[in-house]
Scaffold this motif. Structure first.
Motif, PDB file in Angstrom:
ATOM      1  N   TRP A  38      -9.075  49.052 -10.690  1.00 53.35           N
ATOM      2  CA  TRP A  38     -10.365  49.633 -10.092  1.00 53.35           C
ATOM      3  C   TRP A  38     -10.464  51.129 -11.010  1.00 53.35           C
ATOM      4  O   TRP A  38     -11.386  51.805 -10.819  1.00 53.35           O
ATOM      5  CB  TRP A  38     -10.419  49.780  -8.765  1.00 53.35           C
ATOM      6  CG  TRP A  38     -11.077  48.399  -8.221  1.00 53.35           C
ATOM      7  CD1 TRP A  38     -12.277  48.048  -7.978  1.00 53.35           C
ATOM      8  CD2 TRP A  38     -10.325  47.025  -7.788  1.00 53.35           C
ATOM      9  NE1 TRP A  38     -12.433  46.771  -7.483  1.00 53.35           N
ATOM     10  CE2 TRP A  38     -11.262  46.522  -7.427  1.00 53.35           C
ATOM     11  CE3 TRP A  38      -9.062  46.948  -7.648  1.00 53.35           C
ATOM     12  CZ2 TRP A  38     -10.755  45.017  -6.974  1.00 53.35           C
ATOM     13  CZ3 TRP A  38      -8.494  45.628  -7.469  1.00 53.35           C
ATOM     14  CH2 TRP A  38      -9.474  44.585  -7.101  1.00 53.35           C
ATOM     15  N   GLY A  39      -9.273  51.580 -11.511  1.00 53.63           N
ATOM     16  CA  GLY A  39      -9.302  52.897 -12.062  1.00 53.63           C
ATOM     17  C   GLY A  39     -10.188  52.803 -13.436  1.00 53.63           C
ATOM     18  O   GLY A  39     -10.639  51.791 -13.935  1.00 53.63           O
ATOM     19  N   LEU A  40     -10.402  54.065 -14.016  1.00 52.56           N
ATOM     20  CA  LEU A  40     -11.020  54.201 -15.356  1.00 52.56           C
ATOM     21  C   LEU A  40     -12.338  53.567 -15.440  1.00 52.56           C
ATOM     22  O   LEU A  40     -12.724  52.751 -16.316  1.00 52.56           O
ATOM     23  CB  LEU A  40     -10.209  53.799 -16.533  1.00 52.56           C
ATOM     24  CG  LEU A  40      -8.844  54.489 -16.594  1.00 52.56           C
ATOM     25  CD1 LEU A  40      -8.068  53.911 -17.577  1.00 52.56           C
ATOM     26  CD2 LEU A  40      -8.936  56.104 -16.791  1.00 52.56           C
ATOM     27  N   ASP A  41     -13.037  53.326 -14.176  1.00 53.40           N
ATOM     28  CA  ASP A  41     -14.254  52.798 -14.071  1.00 53.40           C
ATOM     29  C   ASP A  41     -14.268  51.422 -13.982  1.00 53.40           C
ATOM     30  O   ASP A  41     -15.152  50.616 -13.988  1.00 53.40           O
ATOM     31  CB  ASP A  41     -15.412  52.970 -15.136  1.00 53.40           C
ATOM     32  CG  ASP A  41     -15.792  54.417 -15.218  1.00 53.40           C
ATOM     33  OD1 ASP A  41     -15.836  55.257 -13.967  1.00 53.40           O
ATOM     34  OD2 ASP A  41     -16.064  55.204 -16.410  1.00 53.40           O
ATOM     35  N   GLY A  42     -12.990  50.689 -13.907  1.00 52.86           N
ATOM     36  CA  GLY A  42     -12.840  49.392 -13.599  1.00 52.86           C
ATOM     37  C   GLY A  42     -12.467  48.511 -14.996  1.00 52.86           C
ATOM     38  O   GLY A  42     -13.525  48.706 -15.784  1.00 52.86           O
ATOM     39  N   PHE A  43     -11.693  47.667 -14.730  1.00 52.69           N
ATOM     40  CA  PHE A  43     -11.280  46.892 -16.062  1.00 52.69           C
ATOM     41  C   PHE A  43     -10.513  45.701 -15.768  1.00 52.69           C
ATOM     42  O   PHE A  43      -9.589  45.684 -14.766  1.00 52.69           O
ATOM     43  CB  PHE A  43     -10.751  47.770 -17.214  1.00 52.69           C
ATOM     44  CG  PHE A  43      -9.671  48.018 -17.013  1.00 52.69           C
ATOM     45  CD1 PHE A  43      -8.442  47.414 -17.624  1.00 52.69           C
ATOM     46  CD2 PHE A  43      -9.085  49.289 -16.398  1.00 52.69           C
ATOM     47  CE1 PHE A  43      -7.129  47.978 -17.521  1.00 52.69           C
ATOM     48  CE2 PHE A  43      -8.019  49.948 -16.345  1.00 52.69           C
ATOM     49  CZ  PHE A  43      -6.969  49.202 -16.735  1.00 52.69           C
ATOM     50  N   ALA A  44     -10.759  44.584 -16.396  1.00 48.62           N
ATOM     51  CA  ALA A  44     -10.000  43.367 -16.290  1.00 48.62           C
ATOM     52  C   ALA A  44      -8.971  43.202 -17.446  1.00 48.62           C
ATOM     53  O   ALA A  44      -9.440  44.116 -18.460  1.00 48.62           O
ATOM     54  CB  ALA A  44     -10.955  42.028 -16.176  1.00 48.62           C
ATOM     55  N   SER A  45      -8.069  42.715 -17.185  1.00 47.79           N
ATOM     56  CA  SER A  45      -7.040  42.528 -18.220  1.00 47.79           C
ATOM     57  C   SER A  45      -6.252  41.293 -18.216  1.00 47.79           C
ATOM     58  O   SER A  45      -6.239  40.588 -16.959  1.00 47.79           O
ATOM     59  CB  SER A  45      -6.026  43.786 -18.241  1.00 47.79           C
ATOM     60  OG  SER A  45      -4.995  43.640 -17.012  1.00 47.79           O
ATOM     61  N   VAL A  46      -5.756  40.574 -19.383  1.00 45.50           N
ATOM     62  CA  VAL A  46      -4.952  39.492 -19.618  1.00 45.50           C
ATOM     63  C   VAL A  46      -3.674  39.817 -20.410  1.00 45.50           C
ATOM     64  O   VAL A  46      -3.834  40.563 -21.347  1.00 45.50           O
ATOM     65  CB  VAL A  46      -5.691  38.363 -20.257  1.00 45.50           C
ATOM     66  CG1 VAL A  46      -4.867  37.153 -20.323  1.00 45.50           C
ATOM     67  CG2 VAL A  46      -6.834  37.722 -19.267  1.00 45.50           C
ATOM     68  N   GLY A  47      -2.387  39.479 -19.760  1.00 43.88           N
ATOM     69  CA  GLY A  47      -1.257  39.725 -20.578  1.00 43.88           C
ATOM     70  C   GLY A  47      -0.302  38.581 -20.996  1.00 43.88           C
ATOM     71  O   GLY A  47      -0.320  37.826 -19.874  1.00 43.88           O
ATOM     72  N   ALA A  48       0.399  38.762 -21.639  1.00 46.28           N
ATOM     73  CA  ALA A  48       1.597  37.911 -21.901  1.00 46.28           C
ATOM     74  C   ALA A  48       2.864  38.519 -22.681  1.00 46.28           C
ATOM     75  O   ALA A  48       2.507  39.603 -23.452  1.00 46.28           O
ATOM     76  CB  ALA A  48       1.198  36.784 -23.097  1.00 46.28           C
ATOM     77  N   ARG A  49       3.912  38.225 -21.982  1.00 41.87           N
ATOM     78  CA  ARG A  49       5.158  39.171 -22.492  1.00 41.87           C
ATOM     79  C   ARG A  49       6.331  37.977 -22.681  1.00 41.87           C
ATOM     80  O   ARG A  49       6.341  37.042 -21.863  1.00 41.87           O
ATOM     81  CB  ARG A  49       5.579  40.249 -21.452  1.00 41.87           C
ATOM     82  CG  ARG A  49       6.825  40.680 -21.788  1.00 41.87           C
ATOM     83  CD  ARG A  49       7.202  41.646 -20.664  1.00 41.87           C
ATOM     84  NE  ARG A  49       6.534  42.685 -20.385  1.00 41.87           N
ATOM     85  CZ  ARG A  49       6.606  43.868 -19.932  1.00 41.87           C
ATOM     86  NH1 ARG A  49       7.633  44.054 -19.467  1.00 41.87           N
ATOM     87  NH2 ARG A  49       6.000  44.907 -20.086  1.00 41.87           N
ATOM     88  N   LEU A  50       7.089  38.254 -23.609  1.00 41.48           N
ATOM     89  CA  LEU A  50       8.352  37.604 -23.933  1.00 41.48           C
ATOM     90  C   LEU A  50       9.599  38.207 -23.883  1.00 41.48           C
ATOM     91  O   LEU A  50       9.472  39.318 -24.175  1.00 41.48           O
ATOM     92  CB  LEU A  50       8.211  36.581 -25.316  1.00 41.48           C
ATOM     93  CG  LEU A  50       7.380  35.641 -25.401  1.00 41.48           C
ATOM     94  CD1 LEU A  50       7.418  35.073 -26.933  1.00 41.48           C
ATOM     95  CD2 LEU A  50       7.646  34.398 -24.495  1.00 41.48           C
ATOM     96  N   ARG A  51      10.578  37.720 -23.098  1.00 37.77           N
ATOM     97  CA  ARG A  51      11.722  38.515 -22.970  1.00 37.77           C
ATOM     98  C   ARG A  51      12.872  37.633 -23.444  1.00 37.77           C
ATOM     99  O   ARG A  51      13.085  36.529 -23.018  1.00 37.77           O
ATOM    100  CB  ARG A  51      12.127  38.785 -21.455  1.00 37.77           C
ATOM    101  CG  ARG A  51      13.175  39.608 -21.144  1.00 37.77           C
ATOM    102  CD  ARG A  51      13.170  40.219 -19.774  1.00 37.77           C
ATOM    103  NE  ARG A  51      12.298  41.395 -19.512  1.00 37.77           N
ATOM    104  CZ  ARG A  51      11.421  41.397 -18.450  1.00 37.77           C
ATOM    105  NH1 ARG A  51      11.713  40.863 -17.393  1.00 37.77           N
ATOM    106  NH2 ARG A  51      10.599  42.463 -18.342  1.00 37.77           N
ATOM    107  N   TYR A  52      13.556  38.223 -24.440  1.00 42.33           N
ATOM    108  CA  TYR A  52      14.682  37.436 -25.401  1.00 42.33           C
ATOM    109  C   TYR A  52      16.258  37.988 -24.652  1.00 42.33           C
ATOM    110  O   TYR A  52      16.189  39.247 -24.814  1.00 42.33           O
ATOM    111  CB  TYR A  52      14.410  37.189 -26.595  1.00 42.33           C
ATOM    112  CG  TYR A  52      15.396  36.452 -27.225  1.00 42.33           C
ATOM    113  CD1 TYR A  52      15.535  35.042 -27.321  1.00 42.33           C
ATOM    114  CD2 TYR A  52      16.540  37.037 -27.696  1.00 42.33           C
ATOM    115  CE1 TYR A  52      16.454  34.325 -28.058  1.00 42.33           C
ATOM    116  CE2 TYR A  52      17.767  36.095 -28.365  1.00 42.33           C
ATOM    117  CZ  TYR A  52      17.590  34.986 -28.461  1.00 42.33           C
ATOM    118  OH  TYR A  52      18.540  34.121 -29.282  1.00 42.33           O
ATOM    119  N   ALA A  53      16.841  37.107 -24.159  1.00 43.06           N
ATOM    120  CA  ALA A  53      18.248  37.674 -23.468  1.00 43.06           C
ATOM    121  C   ALA A  53      19.062  37.645 -24.675  1.00 43.06           C
ATOM    122  O   ALA A  53      19.457  36.604 -25.227  1.00 43.06           O
ATOM    123  CB  ALA A  53      18.608  36.944 -22.344  1.00 43.06           C
TER     124      ALA A  53
END
Length: 174
Positions: A129-144
């Motif tokens: 709800w910050g910065l006048d409200g925004f939606a987001s979609v994220g993807a992350r890969l973690r390689y050990a």
């Protein structure tokens, strides 16, 4: 751009169906590295299990003067017999700029899973709800690389005229 974001989200979520089990020690970590979000250069974040199915998390980014997010994830189906673990997340975000600041809640949903013995995938969608409200979609890969050290690469597509985010970093699991 929206097609790229949707394609990334669909590929990442589709790959969840063909993965192995997530491990609880993936949730206890400290991470840092390069962040491309407005004028940012770095990020530092951490996460730790605070109760069964509950994980606390904090993220500091040098966007503007700084941005800070603090919250928790509740895992709906955490366990060794699960193919992937889904979670609800929520907390408070604070964006600080030279002439203004904005503090507000955020909420979302996501999933994490092991794609291989070394690779963990994390996908999520949310609303801030910050910065006048925004939606987001994220993807992350973690390689050990080892049991304790891994590399992270992630992309977050933001909507409502908010810049997209790219994170590249290293993670220490404790």
């Amino acid at each position: 751009m929206k097609k790229l974001i949707l394609s990334t989200a669909l590929l990442a979520s589709g790959s969840l169906m063909f993965s192995a089990v997530s491990q609880a020690d993936d949730l206890n970590y400290i991470s840092g590295g390069f962040s491309d979000f407005y004028d940012s250069d770095f990020y530092v974040e951490g996460s730790t299990a605070i109760a069964p199915n509950w994980v606390g998390e904090v993220q500091l980014t040098d966007m503007g003067d700084y941005s800070l997010r603090a919250g928790a994830k509740y895992f709906l189906d955490m366990g060794a017999d699960q193919q992937f673990n889904t979670f609800l997340k929520g907390g408070v975000s604070h964006y600080d700029f030279v002439n203004s600041s904005d503090t507000s809640p955020y909420a979302g949903i996501g999933a994490m899973t092991k794609l291989s013995q070394q690779t963990t995938a994390i996908v999520d969608a949310g609303y801030d709800w910050g910065l006048d409200g925004f939606a987001s979609v994220g993807a992350r890969l973690r390689y050990a690389f080892t049991e304790r050290f891994s590399a992270d690469a992630g992309f977050r597509g933001n909507f409502n005229s908010i810049d997209n985010e790219v994170h590249l970093g290293v993670t220490y699991h404790f």
